[in-house]
Design a protein around this motif. Structure first.
Motif, PDB file in Angstrom:
ATOM      1  N   ILE A   1      38.991 -17.206  17.049  1.00  0.00           N
ATOM      2  CA  ILE A   1      40.006 -18.019  16.270  1.00  0.00           C
ATOM      3  C   ILE A   1      39.766 -19.328  16.610  1.00  0.00           C
ATOM      4  O   ILE A   1      39.276 -19.731  17.728  1.00  0.00           O
ATOM      5  CB  ILE A   1      41.547 -17.577  16.840  1.00  0.00           C
ATOM      6  CG1 ILE A   1      41.697 -16.127  16.178  1.00  0.00           C
ATOM      7  CG2 ILE A   1      42.389 -18.542  16.030  1.00  0.00           C
ATOM      8  CD1 ILE A   1      43.340 -15.597  16.699  1.00  0.00           C
ATOM      9  N   VAL A   2      39.551 -20.087  15.617  1.00  0.00           N
ATOM     10  CA  VAL A   2      39.341 -21.425  15.638  1.00  0.00           C
ATOM     11  C   VAL A   2      40.520 -22.199  15.143  1.00  0.00           C
ATOM     12  O   VAL A   2      41.169 -22.329  14.015  1.00  0.00           O
ATOM     13  CB  VAL A   2      38.268 -22.253  14.982  1.00  0.00           C
ATOM     14  CG1 VAL A   2      38.108 -23.468  14.950  1.00  0.00           C
ATOM     15  CG2 VAL A   2      36.982 -21.209  15.545  1.00  0.00           C
ATOM     16  N   VAL A   3      41.273 -23.078  15.840  1.00  0.00           N
ATOM     17  CA  VAL A   3      42.306 -23.966  15.689  1.00  0.00           C
ATOM     18  C   VAL A   3      41.814 -25.516  15.689  1.00  0.00           C
ATOM     19  O   VAL A   3      41.364 -25.955  16.719  1.00  0.00           O
ATOM     20  CB  VAL A   3      43.688 -23.775  16.417  1.00  0.00           C
ATOM     21  CG1 VAL A   3      44.591 -24.700  16.214  1.00  0.00           C
ATOM     22  CG2 VAL A   3      44.063 -22.356  16.621  1.00  0.00           C
ATOM     23  N   VAL A   4      42.176 -26.287  14.703  1.00  0.00           N
ATOM     24  CA  VAL A   4      41.709 -27.628  14.646  1.00  0.00           C
ATOM     25  C   VAL A   4      42.992 -28.506  14.761  1.00  0.00           C
ATOM     26  O   VAL A   4      43.971 -28.287  13.706  1.00  0.00           O
ATOM     27  CB  VAL A   4      41.006 -28.066  13.311  1.00  0.00           C
ATOM     28  CG1 VAL A   4      40.735 -29.554  13.005  1.00  0.00           C
ATOM     29  CG2 VAL A   4      39.438 -27.323  13.333  1.00  0.00           C
ATOM     30  N   MET A   5      42.961 -29.369  15.548  1.00  0.00           N
ATOM     31  CA  MET A   5      43.936 -30.490  15.587  1.00  0.00           C
ATOM     32  C   MET A   5      43.624 -31.756  15.125  1.00  0.00           C
ATOM     33  O   MET A   5      42.462 -32.135  15.699  1.00  0.00           O
ATOM     34  CB  MET A   5      44.526 -30.550  17.111  1.00  0.00           C
ATOM     35  CG  MET A   5      45.096 -29.191  17.866  1.00  0.00           C
ATOM     36  SD  MET A   5      45.823 -29.407  19.345  1.00  0.00           S
ATOM     37  CE  MET A   5      47.419 -30.405  18.734  1.00  0.00           C
TER      38      MET A   5
ATOM     39  N   VAL B   1      40.187 -24.384  20.379  1.00  0.00           N
ATOM     40  CA  VAL B   1      40.779 -25.440  19.938  1.00  0.00           C
ATOM     41  C   VAL B   1      39.910 -26.864  20.029  1.00  0.00           C
ATOM     42  O   VAL B   1      39.317 -27.024  21.090  1.00  0.00           O
ATOM     43  CB  VAL B   1      42.123 -25.836  21.111  1.00  0.00           C
ATOM     44  CG1 VAL B   1      42.943 -26.963  20.395  1.00  0.00           C
ATOM     45  CG2 VAL B   1      42.888 -24.309  20.963  1.00  0.00           C
ATOM     46  N   VAL B   2      39.879 -27.553  18.970  1.00  0.00           N
ATOM     47  CA  VAL B   2      39.004 -28.617  18.730  1.00  0.00           C
ATOM     48  C   VAL B   2      39.840 -29.620  17.963  1.00  0.00           C
ATOM     49  O   VAL B   2      40.664 -29.473  17.042  1.00  0.00           O
ATOM     50  CB  VAL B   2      37.826 -28.459  17.841  1.00  0.00           C
ATOM     51  CG1 VAL B   2      36.769 -29.517  17.816  1.00  0.00           C
ATOM     52  CG2 VAL B   2      37.196 -26.971  18.070  1.00  0.00           C
ATOM     53  N   GLY B   3      39.994 -30.888  18.776  1.00  0.00           N
ATOM     54  CA  GLY B   3      40.775 -32.103  18.204  1.00  0.00           C
ATOM     55  C   GLY B   3      39.812 -33.011  17.703  1.00  0.00           C
ATOM     56  O   GLY B   3      38.707 -33.360  18.084  1.00  0.00           O
TER      57      GLY B   3
END
Length: 396
Positions: free
Chosen positions: A245-249, A214-216
């Motif tokens: 898996i990469v989730v961008v906030m 997770v990257v904000g």
């Protein structure tokens, strides 16, 4: 297990793996494999095989010193399998000191939406600080300046509600300066609730062997800057090398009920550059992101699929006790519930409508599904997410 890595660092001695990505990542080969590195092992070349036994037709080989048979190389480590369920909401503020705090010290604040805040990974944007110290950024004569701080003890309510990672990449983490920021991070650490969004930070959560990064990002000092798109691509590419898996906030865009549409180009609010959320979202997916979740405009925005990956441009205000404007679009919100396969590909999704009720607490219901479905079609046409009346999200 969750680990947080500042400035893109990786623990010394940790062996890095490369996974098959859905598209070429910045500076990487387009297709990779998971590799098991076995120290001290080499592939046997057959030179240590025993000689043939002697016979009239095949005389015995001259005796020579032979080396022991070398062990065969270990097979590649198996790729993670299974699905990962990700739940995400927009901006969350449990109130602000000294007077605007919820009853029972916040213990029941999330109870109306407790059934929704479930998943392997549960994300929210912490719109404010958890501190009793620091210097407020606002002067008494600043009508358009807002600063939020709740007690550090409220970190336990975020943890109890089910959140697994909180985003600190926003324009309110520094409402009370460096000391307020430090206390906020310490409060989250005290309840083992990881956060993301500081400059260069990659936070990794493991879900049944699947690594979820997770990257904000936000257009604010101290955060990973979404205005610097080349740097954002590099950071996401590093995350893609370290996770399945990469989730961008992202916290981006102009604010208010007249900013529900995703407009091409840079957005501004009160003279501040709030980034180009459309260009940014496409760029980080090109670099390896599998899901982009937005907040910041304080209203919901549409959703699109880009290269098979879902972008939710804004999920609105999930909760804001006595700090947000209420009514109409400002009270309309939702929870995004997405299931991704272990390789990051989209499997299914649903938008659960929620709303803020006075004085700013969340509850299920409202018009979020119809709102987002319409905005998606208007803004993204053939690339729009197809959202049915029950909130089911399908690829175009």
């Amino acid at each position: 297990m969750i680990t947080s890595h500042e400035q893109g660092a990786w623990p010394h001695g940790r062996r890095e793996t490369v996974r098959r990505r859905h598209r070429p990542a910045l500076g990487l080969a387009g297709v990779g494999v998971v590799v098991a590195i076995v120290a001290g092992c080499a592939v046997g070349d057959g030179s240590g095989a025993p000689g043939l036994t002697g016979s009239a037709a095949t005389p015995p080989r001259t005796a020579t010193a032979t080396s022991p048979r070398r062990p065969a190389a270990a097979p590649p480590a198996p790729r993670p399998t299974g699905n990962v369920r990700i739940a995400a909401v927009g901006d969350v503020v449990m109130g602000t000191l000294p007077d605007d705090l919820p009853p029972d010290d916040g213990a029941s604040f999330f109870e109306p939406v407790a059934d929704l805040l479930t998943g392997d990974v549960v994300l929210g944007n912490l719109e404010g600080t958890l501190t009793t110290d620091g210097t407020c950024k606002c002067d008494d004569d600043s009508p358009n300046c807002f600063a939020f701080h709740a007690p550090p003890s409220y970190s336990r309510w975020y943890k109890k509600a089910g959140f697994t990672v909180m985003n600190l990449a926003n324009n309110h983490i520094d409402d009370f300066g460096a000391e307020g920021r430090r206390q906020t991070m310490d409060a989250l650490r005290s309840v083992n609730l990881p956060f993301t969004g500081r400059l260069g930070q990659i936070t990794v959560q493991r879900v049944r062997g699947v690594r979820v990064a997770v990257v904000g990002f936000a257009p604010d000092q101290g955060s990973s800057d979404l205005k610097d798109i080349p740097a954002a691509r590099r950071l996401v590419a590093r995350a893609a090398k370290r996770a399945d898996i990469v989730v961008v906030m992202m916290h981006a865009g102009a604010e208010g009920s007249d900013h529900t549409h995703v407009e091409p180009g840079t957005e501004y609010f009160l003279g501040e550059d709030r980034g180009d959320s459309h260009r940014f979202s496409h760029a980080v997916i090109d670099a390896g992101a599998d899901l982009v979740v937005g907040s910041g405009p304080h209203v919901m925005r549409g959703m699109e699929f880009y290269k098979g990956r879902l972008i939710a441009y804004s999920l609105g205000n999930f909760a804001g006790y006595k700090v947000f404007g209420l009514g109409g679009l400002l009270s309309t919100s939702g929870l995004l519930d997405v299931t991704l396969r272990a390789d990051g590909t989209y499997r299914s999704g649903r938008l659960h409508p929620t709303r803020l009720v006075p004085p700013g607490t969340p509850e299920p219901g409202g018009d979020g599904i119809d709102l987002v479905a319409g905005l998606s079609e208007e803004d993204f046409g053939p690339q729009a997410a197809r959202i049915s009346s029950d909130g089911t999200i399908q690829r175009p």
